[in-house]
Every structure is written in structure tokens, then in C-alpha cells.
Design an enzyme around this catalytic site. Structure first.
Site: not given
Length: 210
Positions: A9, A82
Site C-alpha cells: 500500500h 497486516e
């Protein structure tokens, strides 16, 4: 032969704050959105059939930049989130080192065998990420993109190395909005790894202290 594209990202607000984000749902910064657009333009050289993305907003917004240009479907996958960083989430790296010196020292010395305090172990993260990755390798989608975070991408790279989670310590962190591409025909063939030159002066990286 399959095409596999790994994307981290763009810059998030917690990246700017230099804290361990983990599963905090931090949005992209304005710079992060610009990075995502430049990355999507770079990815135009590859055909993408489908995007699999972490449900955290910073990853979703990054993936949408690709999807809008490619006209392909995005699928949210919890497996790509994550790491759950437990008590470390939201703390600066300096604070983590001060409050949890032993577990943070383990993280920095051998990440594959480490775990954030009261969080997910890297071995657990490796299992959940690579389970999805193996399904995709043997699935019907010929060209797919995974949009995720620094630690899951590091685990996928460890898997691709053929040496499992133990190899993670030797795998470098990828920069924001970076692109890694492999071809897969039973073996992995590297096309490009951690590319971010297309960002020019907009490149951002994780702090060396992590």
C-alpha cells in the site's frame, strides 16, 4: 504460466507518525494516494485478471487505483491483513524498544521466529498468508495481484525463496507502493522486485529501526 504481482500500500498516516501500525485501519495520506496512482500506471504494463486485497483501508484504496485502470474485480481477503501487533500497535518503534526490549530484540534479530508482545507470531502470519497464496497458485486465475502490507509481503517472499519462514530475516522490507512481479510455471521466475523508481521523489520507506 501465471503472473503474480505483489504491491504494498501507499504511505499511510501512521507511516508518517512512525508507529507500528499493525491492524490499525489507518488511511492513506495525500502522498500515499499519489503513490498509488503512479504505481497503478506502472502496473499497466501487466494484465491483471483479479486483485486480492487486505480489507484495511490503506490497502483497499491502493488496490482501487489498479482496479480502476485495469477494469478488474477486487476481492477482500482477511488472510492478507497486516500482522496483529498486539501491545505494539500504535507505539513508536522507540517506545516498543523501551517497553518490550526482549521481544523487540527478537523481532529485529530473527523476525521469522518472533512475535509482537501479545500479538500474532510471524509463523502464524506466514501460515495464513501462504495458505491463500498456495490456493491462488493452483487456481484458475492466470494473472493476479496481491495488495497487502510490509510483513505479509515479506512472508510471501520467504515462501517463494523455498526456505519458509526461517528465510524472513534475509528478506528486506519493501517500500510503500512498490511492485514485485513473478512468473510461475511450477517454479518462480523474478521479473522485477521491490520496484519503486517510478515514484521518483515521492518514494517512502520503513524506518531502519524496524
Amino acid at each position: 504460466m501465471k503472473t503474480i504481482i505483489l504491491v504494498r500500500h501507499g504511505q499511510s498516516e501512521t507511516n508518517v507518525q512512525k508507529v507500528f501500525t499493525g491492524q490499525i485501519d489507518a488511511p492513506l495520506t495525500e502522498l500515499g494516494r499519489k503513490q498509488a496512482q503512479l504505481m497503478a500506471e506502472y502496473v499497466d504494463q501487466y494484465h491483471v485478471d483479479k486483485i486480492y486485497v487486505s480489507p484495511l483501508q490503506r490497502a483497499v484504496d491502493t488496490a482501487n487505483a489498479i482496479a480502476q485502470r485495469q477494469g478488474c474485480m477486487t476481492v477482500k481477503c482477511d488472510a492478507l491483513m497486516e500482522i496483529n501487533a498486539g501491545a505494539w500497535q500504535g507505539l513508536s518503534f522507540e517506545e516498543i524498544g523501551e517497553r518490550f526490549p526482549r521481544s523487540y530484540a527478537n523481532w529485529r534479530a530473527d523476525i521469522g521466529a518472533a512475535a509482537p508482545e501479545n500479538g500474532e507470531t510471524c509463523a502464524q502470519l506466514y501460515t495464513r498468508v501462504t495458505h491463500l497464496f498456495e490456493e491462488l497458485l493452483h487456481g484458475e486465475v492466470e494473472s493476479f495481484c496481491l495488495v497487502a502490507h510490509a510483513t505479509p509481503i515479506r512472508m510471501i517472499e520467504s515462501y517463494i525463496s523455498g526456505r519458509g519462514v526461517a528465510a524472513a530475516q534475509e528478506i528486506p522490507w519493501v517500500p510503500n507502493a512498490s511492485v514485485t512481479v513473478y512468473r510461475y510455471d511450477g517454479d518462480f521466475h523474478t521479473v522485477v522486485q521491490g520496484a519503486c523508481d517510478f515514484l521518483g521523489e515521492l518514494q517512502t520507506n520503513l524506518p531502519k529501526s524496524i
